[in-house]
Design an enzyme around this catalytic site. Structure first.
Site, PDB file in Angstrom:
ATOM      1  N   ASP A 198       0.858  -1.189   0.000  1.00 25.97           N
ATOM      2  CA  ASP A 198       0.000   0.000   0.000  1.00 25.97           C
ATOM      3  C   ASP A 198       0.897   1.243   0.000  1.00 25.97           C
ATOM      4  O   ASP A 198       2.009   1.217   0.510  1.00 25.97           O
ATOM      5  CB  ASP A 198      -0.857   0.040   1.277  1.00 25.97           C
ATOM      6  CG  ASP A 198      -2.084  -0.873   1.203  1.00 25.97           C
ATOM      7  OD1 ASP A 198      -2.364  -1.424   0.122  1.00 25.97           O
ATOM      8  OD2 ASP A 198      -2.750  -1.031   2.240  1.00 25.97           O
ATOM      9  N   ARG A 225      -1.143  -0.860  -8.561  1.00 24.77           N
ATOM     10  CA  ARG A 225      -2.515  -0.436  -8.273  1.00 24.77           C
ATOM     11  C   ARG A 225      -2.526   1.086  -8.387  1.00 24.77           C
ATOM     12  O   ARG A 225      -1.720   1.755  -7.745  1.00 24.77           O
ATOM     13  CB  ARG A 225      -2.934  -0.826  -6.864  1.00 24.77           C
ATOM     14  CG  ARG A 225      -4.277  -0.190  -6.456  1.00 24.77           C
ATOM     15  CD  ARG A 225      -4.525  -0.227  -4.953  1.00 24.77           C
ATOM     16  NE  ARG A 225      -4.606  -1.572  -4.449  1.00 24.77           N
ATOM     17  CZ  ARG A 225      -4.267  -1.896  -3.194  1.00 24.77           C
ATOM     18  NH1 ARG A 225      -3.827  -0.982  -2.353  1.00 24.77           N
ATOM     19  NH2 ARG A 225      -4.377  -3.141  -2.798  1.00 24.77           N
TER      20      ARG A 225
END
Ligand code: FDA
Length: 287
Positions: free
Chosen positions: A113, A164
């Site tokens: 992340d 992502r």
């Protein structure tokens, strides 16, 4: 004051893994892929960072056993700040390598992340340090709102890395990040196209209809196969749309957070939409 968990339940699967497994099964039953996030961030103590690393390893092993009958590889989203990134980057790198070794034995995928801009460069360095050895087991997140991101997108395309793409959820100053939603959408669209064309299996992470439609239109126009990318959304946000996207034949992965340290994640979700704040105030007043 510790807020009661029922407030967070809309966005957080459970406070423990036992409560999370039925949520994962339900999503999988609906044809949705998942990535699991054990909540926590910004650990400043080495012992706690090692405990966090071991907790990720345990989670990986449990998911591998859980998914074994389905043949689906486990997919985790982790925060490097939980494994000592802010204490010592080399220490964090050791922890990340340790986790990726376990990931490889289970054919799992670990997504790093992206957190606040103070550790963006460090996160990219750590990713690039491990990527050559774990190409199929590690991916990164890039945030469209950061002004530096175009260069990072080009770099990840050159590596053929799995990225992502999201808008970005942290409060950042105007010299670091675009503040205007039209600017952020324009950057997102540009990077989405670059990643779909030049990188490997990008994750297009948004609940924004304009960006979802732009992605669908782009892949149709360019003849990009539906198996060459996936949409990604957060647990609890637009669940019907999630199912519709899967029903229309696209891959879609749901980010499922769980754990007792849910407050920072929950606060970011509240900040994104003022209706969420009204929801929590209404329930607190009722208490
Ligand atoms: P936007 O906020 O414009 O929302 C579009 C629509 O979605 C809204 O109109 C509403 O209907 C619904 N919606 C969105 N957010 C909602 C909310 N909180 N509550 C209720 N409804 C909501 N960020 C980051 O900085 N680092 C990261 O690693 C990640 N990882 C990540 C993974 C995945 C799978 C997703 C989907 C998102 C992230 N994010 C993230 C968060 C991301 O940066 C961004 O903050 C949110 O996705 C919100 O932006 P949207 O593009 O979804 O659009």
């Amino acid at each position: 004051m510790k807020l009661p968990f029922f407030l967070a339940r809309r966005f957080v699967a459970a406070e423990d893994l036992v409560g999370t497994l039925p949520v994962l099964r339900d999503l999988q039953h609906k044809g949705l892929y998942t990535t699991v996030d054990l909540l926590g961030e910004y650990i400043s103590d080495r012992t706690l960072a090692l405990l966090a690393r071991d907790a990720y390893v345990d989670l990986l092993r449990t998911l591998a056993a859980e998914y074994a009958p389905t043949g689906r590889p486990p997919n985790l989203s982790i925060k490097l700040s939980m494994m000592g990134q802010k204490i010592d980057e080399a220490f964090c790198l050791d922890n990340l390598r340790h986790l990726l070794e376990v990931a490889r034995t289970h054919n799992a995928f670990i997504r790093l992340d992206m957190e606040g801009s103070d550790i963006t460069a460090s996160t990219i360095r750590l990713f690039e340090a491990v990527y050559p050895d774990y190409r199929d087991h590690v991916g990164i997140v890039l945030q469209a709102y950061l002004k530096r991101t175009r260069g990072d997108v080009e770099q990840m395309c050159a590596l053929n890395a799995r990225v992502r793409l999201c808008k970005g959820a942290y409060k950042e100053p105007p010299d670091v990040a675009y503040q205007n939603m039209d600017d952020i959408r324009a950057r997102f669209t540009e990077y989405m196209q670059l990643l779909l064309k030049h990188a490997r299996y990008p994750g297009i992470a948004t609940h924004d209809d304009r960006l979802i439609d732009a992605t669908r239109a782009y892949v149709a126009r360019e003849g990009i196969r539906r198996d060459d990318f996936e949409f990604q959304m957060l647990y609890g946000i637009r669940p019907q749309t999630q199912e519709q996207i899967a029903g229309a034949g696209y891959n879609i992965r749901i980010y499922v957070p769980y754990g007792e340290r849910w407050l920072p994640y929950y606060s970011r979700r509240l900040r994104e939409r003022k209706e969420n704040i009204f929801f929590i105030l209404k329930h607190l007043v009722r208490q």
